[in-house]
Design a protein around this motif. Structure first.
Motif, PDB file in Angstrom:
ATOM      1  N   SER A 201      45.371 -85.716  39.855  1.00 26.99           N
ATOM      2  CA  SER A 201      45.265 -87.085  39.402  1.00 26.99           C
ATOM      3  C   SER A 201      46.426 -87.951  38.285  1.00 26.99           C
ATOM      4  N   ALA A 202      46.014 -89.192  38.682  1.00 27.54           N
ATOM      5  CA  ALA A 202      47.186 -90.006  38.375  1.00 27.54           C
ATOM      6  C   ALA A 202      46.949 -90.104  36.940  1.00 27.54           C
ATOM      7  N   THR A 203      45.930 -89.454  35.686  1.00 30.74           N
ATOM      8  CA  THR A 203      46.538 -89.424  34.132  1.00 30.74           C
ATOM      9  C   THR A 203      45.428 -87.905  33.384  1.00 30.74           C
ATOM     10  N   GLN A 204      46.545 -87.540  32.599  1.00 33.16           N
ATOM     11  CA  GLN A 204      46.084 -86.843  31.895  1.00 33.16           C
ATOM     12  C   GLN A 204      44.993 -86.700  30.597  1.00 33.16           C
ATOM     13  N   THR A 205      43.676 -86.049  30.647  1.00 35.03           N
ATOM     14  CA  THR A 205      42.610 -86.473  30.227  1.00 35.03           C
ATOM     15  C   THR A 205      42.399 -85.411  28.910  1.00 35.03           C
ATOM     16  N   LYS A 206      42.125 -85.506  27.818  1.00 34.39           N
ATOM     17  CA  LYS A 206      41.425 -83.247  27.674  1.00 34.39           C
ATOM     18  C   LYS A 206      40.797 -82.882  28.295  1.00 34.39           C
ATOM     19  N   GLN A 207      39.374 -83.663  28.577  1.00 30.76           N
ATOM     20  CA  GLN A 207      38.200 -83.399  29.862  1.00 30.76           C
ATOM     21  C   GLN A 207      39.281 -82.548  30.303  1.00 30.76           C
ATOM     22  N   LEU A 208      40.382 -83.178  31.226  1.00 29.39           N
ATOM     23  CA  LEU A 208      40.898 -82.735  32.251  1.00 29.39           C
ATOM     24  C   LEU A 208      41.352 -81.456  31.946  1.00 29.39           C
ATOM     25  N   GLN A 209      41.962 -81.419  30.899  1.00 30.81           N
ATOM     26  CA  GLN A 209      42.687 -79.762  30.563  1.00 30.81           C
ATOM     27  C   GLN A 209      41.438 -78.680  30.216  1.00 30.81           C
ATOM     28  N   ASP A 210      39.905 -79.193  29.846  1.00 31.20           N
ATOM     29  CA  ASP A 210      39.484 -78.692  29.878  1.00 31.20           C
ATOM     30  C   ASP A 210      38.738 -77.484  30.894  1.00 31.20           C
ATOM     31  N   LEU A 211      38.474 -79.065  31.728  1.00 24.20           N
ATOM     32  CA  LEU A 211      38.539 -78.335  33.689  1.00 24.20           C
ATOM     33  C   LEU A 211      39.545 -77.320  33.982  1.00 24.20           C
ATOM     34  N   VAL A 212      40.744 -77.704  33.113  1.00 29.97           N
ATOM     35  CA  VAL A 212      42.042 -76.819  34.226  1.00 29.97           C
ATOM     36  C   VAL A 212      41.756 -75.769  33.903  1.00 29.97           C
ATOM     37  N   ARG A 213      40.858 -75.558  32.603  1.00 32.81           N
ATOM     38  CA  ARG A 213      41.330 -74.040  32.021  1.00 32.81           C
ATOM     39  C   ARG A 213      40.140 -73.192  32.707  1.00 32.81           C
ATOM     40  N   ALA A 214      39.043 -74.138  32.526  1.00 31.19           N
ATOM     41  CA  ALA A 214      37.777 -73.628  33.256  1.00 31.19           C
ATOM     42  C   ALA A 214      37.886 -73.108  34.398  1.00 31.19           C
ATOM     43  N   GLY A 215      38.805 -73.988  35.141  1.00 30.83           N
ATOM     44  CA  GLY A 215      38.555 -73.164  36.836  1.00 30.83           C
ATOM     45  C   GLY A 215      40.410 -73.228  37.457  1.00 30.83           C
ATOM     46  N   LEU A 216      40.955 -73.138  36.998  1.00 29.50           N
ATOM     47  CA  LEU A 216      41.954 -72.225  37.240  1.00 29.50           C
ATOM     48  C   LEU A 216      43.052 -71.399  36.898  1.00 29.50           C
ATOM     49  N   ARG A 217      43.906 -70.577  37.194  1.00 31.04           N
ATOM     50  CA  ARG A 217      44.776 -69.675  36.699  1.00 31.04           C
ATOM     51  C   ARG A 217      46.274 -69.532  36.623  1.00 31.04           C
ATOM     52  N   ASN A 218      46.403 -69.827  35.353  1.00 33.49           N
ATOM     53  CA  ASN A 218      48.250 -70.037  34.898  1.00 33.49           C
ATOM     54  C   ASN A 218      48.566 -71.061  36.130  1.00 33.49           C
ATOM     55  N   PRO A 219      47.580 -72.081  35.676  1.00 32.42           N
ATOM     56  CA  PRO A 219      48.744 -73.130  36.759  1.00 32.42           C
ATOM     57  C   PRO A 219      49.881 -73.551  36.506  1.00 32.42           C
ATOM     58  N   VAL A 220      50.164 -74.451  37.329  1.00 32.67           N
ATOM     59  CA  VAL A 220      51.585 -75.034  37.301  1.00 32.67           C
ATOM     60  C   VAL A 220      51.776 -76.867  37.311  1.00 32.67           C
ATOM     61  N   LEU A 221      52.060 -76.872  35.584  1.00 38.19           N
ATOM     62  CA  LEU A 221      51.382 -78.418  35.775  1.00 38.19           C
ATOM     63  C   LEU A 221      53.161 -79.085  36.323  1.00 38.19           C
ATOM     64  N   ILE A 222      52.508 -80.041  36.748  1.00 39.57           N
ATOM     65  CA  ILE A 222      53.952 -80.786  38.038  1.00 39.57           C
ATOM     66  C   ILE A 222      53.546 -82.506  37.391  1.00 39.57           C
ATOM     67  N   SER A 223      54.501 -82.799  36.741  1.00 41.16           N
ATOM     68  CA  SER A 223      54.239 -84.106  36.419  1.00 41.16           C
ATOM     69  C   SER A 223      55.177 -84.976  37.008  1.00 41.16           C
ATOM     70  N   VAL A 224      55.095 -85.956  37.605  1.00 39.45           N
ATOM     71  CA  VAL A 224      56.024 -86.304  38.985  1.00 39.45           C
ATOM     72  C   VAL A 224      56.198 -88.012  38.628  1.00 39.45           C
ATOM     73  N   LYS A 225      56.509 -88.716  38.165  1.00 41.20           N
ATOM     74  CA  LYS A 225      56.593 -90.187  37.979  1.00 41.20           C
ATOM     75  C   LYS A 225      58.242 -91.501  37.930  1.00 41.20           C
ATOM     76  N   GLU A 226      58.071 -92.244  38.614  1.00 45.79           N
ATOM     77  CA  GLU A 226      59.162 -92.779  39.357  1.00 45.79           C
ATOM     78  C   GLU A 226      59.919 -93.485  38.171  1.00 45.79           C
ATOM     79  N   LYS A 227      59.688 -93.732  36.491  1.00 43.30           N
ATOM     80  CA  LYS A 227      60.006 -94.086  36.314  1.00 43.30           C
ATOM     81  C   LYS A 227      59.296 -94.078  34.651  1.00 43.30           C
ATOM     82  N   ALA A 228      60.107 -92.927  33.918  1.00 48.32           N
ATOM     83  CA  ALA A 228      59.289 -92.398  32.337  1.00 48.32           C
ATOM     84  C   ALA A 228      58.519 -93.494  31.488  1.00 48.32           C
TER      85      ALA A 228
END
Length: 598
Positions: A201-228
């Motif tokens: 995804s391009a953005t993180q939201t609360k709904q997205l976090q809920d989906l992560v908890r429902a569909g993934l097992r101990n995922p690695v979170l990667i956030s890559v931005k070219e400039k903070a």
């Protein structure tokens, strides 16, 4: 930007995949690819966030193919099984991903893998037949995948996905924005837990976090931005300009004419606006080819998009349907009629330019009452909007230009009533869309000079709307001279014949046929309708369980059935009462019959 060489990935990539990467000219990896690919190859679930245009598609296509190659070495892949699923929010994005994977499967060593595109626009039976022929990799939209999982007549898809190796949720935040939360939860219930999952995804939201908890097992979170400090690519320059509402169209026309050879996207608020300006703009910009696309076009969208990609010096008029994930080469400018309904959509719109490190620009015209949007979007989305007036490009708007443009727009509507109707619908839909802005505290409908906005649309008359007040009617600049609106005909002869028939009926009865009251039924999105049905079933089930529980506890005993003798006795008492009322018996006789003394 060189981050890491493709050949130095650990675990190492296979030769067929590397060969295809070299043929397509991907010399080096982007940051998101360098971060995500090794993790997926190490059998990790990944949640990846990166700015638009950063190369997320290859970040999941490459490890997906590698996982399938590894699986095939362990045991031959069954042709009737699905081993990888990519879920995209729109047909266009699904088709784009399909074509990227198709390029890889042209390699002889990968040609044995079967690929299928499962999207709306054709029957479920056709997709079922496609999967029967083989779909080891399926690229799909969520609604169609859910339908196929539930379809058992021609295809037992739940049995075919039991060995699924890799699931990708592409543009996951957009999937949730479009209301696919319940659909995704249903799909996840069909899929095996022993799988790899990538969520991009391009953005993180609360709904997205809920989906992560429902569909993934101990995922690695990667956030890559070219400039903070910013959420758009470094090579993208975002501009804004303050214009008066009646001059917005004139400014944009001058702006486009000053660009000699270019390709651009022009985002409009609604589908009706796209339809109207697709008819109106070619006469104002005859040297530039115009294309139009929006969500209500079903069958033609892919063809229009392919033609636009292959055309130089062209503009694509579109809605936010085109704001996410699509890769259109050589888009130099992204123009917007007004701020999008969601602040986050500004990032995605602008991101259609400056793809893959190329240079690009976006321009957002704002009204004087909307100037506060600039600091708001900087704080809310980390998007820095530069003032276009500081660029030194002077665009003058004269009365001669204004009169000429309005004259052309008026003439188009006089020649074809269909254009007049489209202009009315476009203006009405624009006003309604403006009233639904998420940042309505800044973009207030009450401060929008609707008369001037209607003038910029070149309307022959103001439509009937409760939002229009006397001040708006004074702002509106109608065409010079009287215009017989009833005399304007449709170019379509059949449509004109129906109009004349209705006009005659109106003159005889005083009621326009299409204006007769009809029984209106409230409609709702299919996703919401389905959810309502499930909620109703759930409530009914809970009531039954509660009733059963009460009966078992003795709280709700069933009523004893009335016997036939009791009914006969009641009937006799009623008959006796009627005799007393009619004075056929005395009160003493009545009392003795009822044993009153006792």
């Amino acid at each position: 930007m060189v981050i890491k060489d493709w050949t130095k990935i650990t675990p190492a990539l296979s030769q067929p995949v590397l060969s295809c990467i070299n043929k397509q000219g991907f010399e080096s990896m982007t940051p998101i690819q360098a971060a995500v690919i090794p993790l997926i190859l190490s059998c990790k679930d990944v949640v990846a966030e990166a700015v638009t245009g950063s190369g997320k598609t290859l970040a999941f296509v490459v490890p997906m193919l590698e996982l399938l190659i590894k699986r095939a070495k362990e045991a031959p892949l069954r042709k009737d099984f699905v081993y990888a699923v990519v879920i995209s929010p729109t047909r266009e994005l699904a088709l784009q991903t399909f074509k990227v994977i198709e390029q890889f499967l042209r390699e002889p060593a990968l040609s044995e893998l079967s690929l299928s595109l499962l999207v709306g626009g054709r029957s479920i039976e056709a997709d079922a037949e496609s999967m029967q022929r083989g779909a080891q990799i399926a690229v799909c939209t969520p609604g169609r995948l859910q339908d196929l999982l539930a379809e058992r007549k021609h295809l037992n898809l739940p049995g075919r996905v039991k060995d699924l190796e890799f699931l990708v949720l592409d543009e996951a935040d957009r999937l949730l924005d479009l209301g696919f939360t319940a659909t995704l939860n249903t799909i996840l219930q069909y899929l095996p837990r022993q799988r790899r999952t990538g969520l991009f995804s391009a953005t993180q939201t609360k709904q997205l976090q809920d989906l992560v908890r429902a569909g993934l097992r101990n995922p690695v979170l990667i956030s890559v931005k070219e400039k903070a400090s910013i959420s758009t690519p470094i090579s993208l320059e975002n501009y804004y300009v303050i214009v008066e509402p009646q001059d917005k169209l004139l400014f944009l026309l001058n702006f486009i004419r000053n660009r000699k050879i270019w390709k651009g996207l022009f985002f409009l608020p609604t589908c009706a606006c796209v339809d109207y300006w697709a008819d109106a703009l070619p006469a104002l910009l005859p040297d530039i080819k115009m294309f139009a696309i929006h969500g209500k076009m079903k069958q033609k969208r892919n063809k229009i998009l392919d033609t636009f990609r292959a055309t130089e010096n062209a503009i694509l008029l579109c809605t936010d349907l085109m704001a996410r994930g699509l890769d259109i080469p050589a888009v130099e400018w992204v123009l917007q009629w007004e701020p999008p309904s969601s602040p986050a959509a500004l990032v995605h719109r602008a991101g259609r330019s400056a793809r893959g490190g190329a240079a690009g620009c976006s321009l957002l015209p704002l009204l004087p009452s909307e100037e506060a949007y600039v600091p708001f979007i900087r704080a809310n989305q980390q998007v820095e909007l530069k003032d276009w007036t500081d660029s030194g490009d002077k665009l003058t708007i004269t009365d001669k230009l204004r009169n000429k443009v309005l004259s052309i727009l008026h003439e188009q509507q006089k020649k074809d009533r269909a254009v007049l109707d489209k202009g009315q619908r476009a203006f009405v839909s624009h006003v309604r869309a403006y009233s639904k802005h998420e940042c309505s505290l800044l973009l207030r409908l009450a401060e929008l000079p609707l008369g001037h906005v209607a003038t910029s649309y070149g309307l022959l008359k103001l439509p009937r709307m409760p939002e229009l007040r006397d001040e708006h009617r004074r702002q509106f600049a109608p065409p010079a001279g009287a215009v017989d609106l009833d005399g304007i005909s449709y170019r379509d002869k059949q449509k004109e014949a129906r109009r004349l028939q209705h006009l005659e009926e109106y003159q005889n009865t005083g009621v326009w046929p299409s204006k007769k009251k009809k029984k209106m039924t409230k409609t709702q999105p299919w996703e919401q309708a389905k959810q309502n049905k499930l909620d109703k079933q759930d409530r009914r089930k809970k009531r039954k369980e509660l009733k059963k529980k009460n009966l078992e506890a003795g709280k709700g005993k069933k009523r004893r059935a009335v016997t036939q003798a009791e009914l006969a006795e009641l009937a006799a008492d009623v008959a006796l009462l009627k005799k007393l009322k009619r004075r056929k018996i005395s009160h003493d006789q009545f009392d003795r019959a009822f044993d009153v003394d006792q």
